[in-house]
Design an enzyme around this catalytic site. Structure first.
Site, short mmCIF file in Angstrom:
data_model
loop_
_atom_site.label_atom_id
_atom_site.label_comp_id
_atom_site.label_asym_id
_atom_site.label_seq_id
_atom_site.Cartn_x
_atom_site.Cartn_y
_atom_site.Cartn_z
N ARG A 240 91.95 53.91 6.13
CA ARG A 240 91.06 52.80 5.83
C ARG A 240 91.87 51.50 5.83
NH1 ARG A 240 87.44 55.38 7.20
NH2 ARG A 240 85.50 55.91 6.11
N GLU A 269 86.07 44.95 9.56
CA GLU A 269 85.75 45.49 10.87
C GLU A 269 84.32 45.12 11.25
OE1 GLU A 269 86.57 49.68 10.76
OE2 GLU A 269 88.71 49.38 10.45
N HIS A 297 89.13 51.44 15.33
CA HIS A 297 88.61 52.49 14.44
C HIS A 297 88.06 53.64 15.28
CE1 HIS A 297 86.88 53.20 10.16
NE2 HIS A 297 87.09 54.35 10.79
#
Length: 337
Positions: A240, A269, A297
């Site tokens: 994360r 993000e 990601h």
């Protein structure tokens, strides 16, 4: 059985889920606006379960919006963006899907390390830009031998353990820091346990982050941790984004304590392209050239992992609603039973 799928990510209309679970009615909301359009209060009363499919967005409605819901699921490993306490206050289990994408994320972490340390990121770019001027082994700044180097793992869960096994296959020494892991795991794996983050940072040549995001881990890799780092450190994060303080990371990279980083996740993000670290990378400034890799990601992703994720998300709900079998519950501390 009626399941609301919030922040629906797939391009299709849940054909896979409908094929495997024909007894389920699926309501798909692709965005917050879709929720408002699709889910009126009368529909909300009929929902038996809610799934959040986004890795970054919270479910845009509170648990109290679903008076008859019996379970909530975060479709993924991380559960920092589902209201575990709010669901627990209503004695409703909140669950995640921890057993998908393990190999993909572990592979991605090692791939980021290798891209930096074996030049598979730098060499093609140098040749593409400079032609024969870029055709030289010295063009990659972080080349090193992996054998006998130390691979530090933060969080030895499923993914951390998978990454550790891969690093060990490169003849790297593996040390790990995980204050929540029961004693004895280091004995069974052969990996060495350390009991402080600073010790891990001081010993590791590569640090790979595999911890969940929590109040305890937010900003875990910050100024203090980087100050304790062994000079020449490479940092990899596929967990994360907020676990790493990217401003502190930038300072450590400018100072040369951290010489490279592979980031699949960022604090905001989609990525904050205006952060000084990211701006410097995108501008290919000399101090960071070939020393940072950013991916969107994507570590979890493969077509096979997405099939697993989608079906396992429904499996958690279906097992609970039809059999009373609760799996992967992440808010047990809030439940009365």
């Amino acid at each position: 059985m009626k399941i609301l799928c919030v922040n629906w990510q797939a391009a299709d209309d849940a054909e896979l889920e409908r094929q495997h679970y024909p007894d389920v009615e699926f309501i798909l909301a692709r965005s917050t606006a879709d929720v408002a359009a699709v889910l009126d209060p009368e529909v909300a009363k009929t929902v038996d379960a809610v799934i959040n499919h986004s890795p970054t967005l919270n479910v845009p409605l509170p648990p109290t919006a679903f008076p008859n819901a019996k379970i909530a699921v975060r479709s993924g490993v991380g559960f920092d963006n589902i209201d575990t306490a709010g669901w627990g206050a209503r004695n409703i289990p909140a669950c995640n899907v921890p057993d998908y994408g393990t190999t993909e994320v572990a592979d991605h972490a090692i791939a980021l390390m290798l891209a930096l340390t074996r030049g598979t990121y730098s060499y093609p770019a140098e040749i593409a830009v400079d032609g024969l001027e870029g055709w030289h082994f010295s063009k990659a700044p972080l080349i090193r031998r992996h054998k006998n180097a130390t691979f530090g793992v933060i969080g030895l869960g499923r993914i951390g353990l998978a990454a550790a096994r891969r690093a060990a296959a490169f003849d790297m020494r593996v040390v790990f820091y995980d204050p929540h892991l029961l004693s004895g795991v280091d004995l069974s794996t052969g990996y060495e346990r350390v009991h402080s983050l600073n010790e891990l940072m001081a010993r590791a040549d590569v640090v790979s982050v595999h911890a969940p995001l929590s109040t305890e881990t937010r900003g875990l890799l910050g100024t203090e941790a980087f100050a304790a780092a062994k000079p020449g450190l490479i940092v990899v994060n596929t967990a994360r984004g907020p676990i790493i303080d990217v401003t502190a990371l930038e300072a450590a990279m400018r100072q040369g304590t951290v010489v490279g980083a592979g980031l699949d996740v960022l604090p905001n993000e989609p990525g904050d392209l205006d952060h000084p670290l990211i701006k410097a990378w995108r501008a290919n400034e000399p101090w960071i050239k070939d020393r940072l890799i950013v991916t969107p990601h994507a570590a979890f992703y493969s077509p096979a992992s997405m099939v697993d994720l989608r079906l396992k998300s429904i499996e958690v709900i279906h097992a609970y609603l039809t059999e009373g079998r609760l799996t992967n519950c992440v808010n047990r501390e809030y439940l009365k039973r």
